[in-house]
Design a protein around this motif. Structure first.
Motif, mmCIF file in Angstrom:
data_model
loop_
_atom_site.group_PDB
_atom_site.id
_atom_site.type_symbol
_atom_site.label_atom_id
_atom_site.label_comp_id
_atom_site.label_asym_id
_atom_site.label_seq_id
_atom_site.Cartn_x
_atom_site.Cartn_y
_atom_site.Cartn_z
ATOM 1 N N PHE A 34 -2.765 1.719 -0.440
ATOM 2 C CA PHE A 34 -3.057 2.306 -0.644
ATOM 3 C C PHE A 34 -2.815 3.988 -0.908
ATOM 4 O O PHE A 34 -2.398 4.446 -0.383
ATOM 5 C CB PHE A 34 -4.322 2.376 0.064
ATOM 6 N N ARG A 94 -11.577 5.251 6.373
ATOM 7 C CA ARG A 94 -12.045 5.334 5.459
ATOM 8 C C ARG A 94 -13.139 5.058 4.483
ATOM 9 O O ARG A 94 -14.288 4.204 5.497
ATOM 10 C CB ARG A 94 -11.373 3.743 5.303
ATOM 11 N N GLY A 96 -15.789 3.942 2.142
ATOM 12 C CA GLY A 96 -15.039 3.037 -0.310
ATOM 13 C C GLY A 96 -14.039 2.448 0.451
ATOM 14 O O GLY A 96 -13.458 2.085 -0.031
ATOM 15 N N ASP A 97 -13.508 3.360 -1.221
ATOM 16 C CA ASP A 97 -12.686 3.118 -1.841
ATOM 17 C C ASP A 97 -11.610 4.412 -1.059
ATOM 18 O O ASP A 97 -10.170 4.315 -1.961
ATOM 19 C CB ASP A 97 -12.068 2.818 -2.949
ATOM 20 N N SER A 98 -11.883 5.433 -0.031
ATOM 21 C CA SER A 98 -10.791 6.965 0.003
ATOM 22 C C SER A 98 -10.874 7.114 1.253
ATOM 23 O O SER A 98 -11.827 6.295 2.126
ATOM 24 C CB SER A 98 -12.230 7.898 -0.243
ATOM 25 N N TYR A 99 -9.702 6.720 1.602
ATOM 26 C CA TYR A 99 -8.674 7.079 2.523
ATOM 27 C C TYR A 99 -8.928 8.784 3.051
ATOM 28 O O TYR A 99 -7.491 8.976 2.344
ATOM 29 C CB TYR A 99 -7.047 5.797 2.752
#
Length: 142
Positions: A34, A94, A96-99
């Motif tokens: 990711f 993490r 949402g979709d942010s790491y």
């Protein structure tokens, strides 16, 4: 409202190996599937080498560099005492979709090298507090 933290251990799809070289530098390799942020830099999914740049310092700097050498980031860390690790481990927070890169721990070490949260990470965390959740993603090696 408290941010719910769930721990997800992802073994499939990740490969992390750690080794200490005779020159005193310590490295680990990881396949990260990711896009993630290190400090203020966003890095794409791929194979990475994580190296300690100043192993004798009490505030170690980590370099996270793609295997191709095209992208890299350096982040200052602090040591966090914990339990002895059998395997090398990278940890990401993490939202949402942010790491976001959180910490690294080499196999055979009891100290993790933790990065502090950036303004961007804190802003992402605040934005999701209203109804989203956050989690910690740990990547373990064999």
């Amino acid at each position: 409202m408290k941010l719910c933290i769930a721990i997800m251990i992802l073994c499939a799809g990740f490969v992390v190996t750690g080794n200490a070289q005779t020159s005193g530098s310590q490295t680990m390799r990881a396949r990260i599937p990711f896009t993630f942020t290190v400090g203020h830099k966003k890095l794409p999914a791929g194979d990475y080498t994580v190296s300690i740049l100043n192993p004798s310092s009490d505030r170690k700097a980590l370099q996270i560099r793609s295997e191709t050498g095209r992208v890299s980031a350096i982040v200052q860390t602090v040591g966090v005492k914990g339990t002895l690790a059998d395997n090398a481990k990278l940890v990401f927070r993490r939202y949402g979709d942010s790491y976001f890169f959180a910490q690294a721990q080499l196999a055979g070490e009891s100290t993790s090298l933790a990065a502090t949260k950036t303004r961007a990470e804190r802003a992402t965390q605040r934005a999701l507090r209203q109804g989203g959740d956050g989690s910690v993603v740990a990547v373990f090696g064999k």
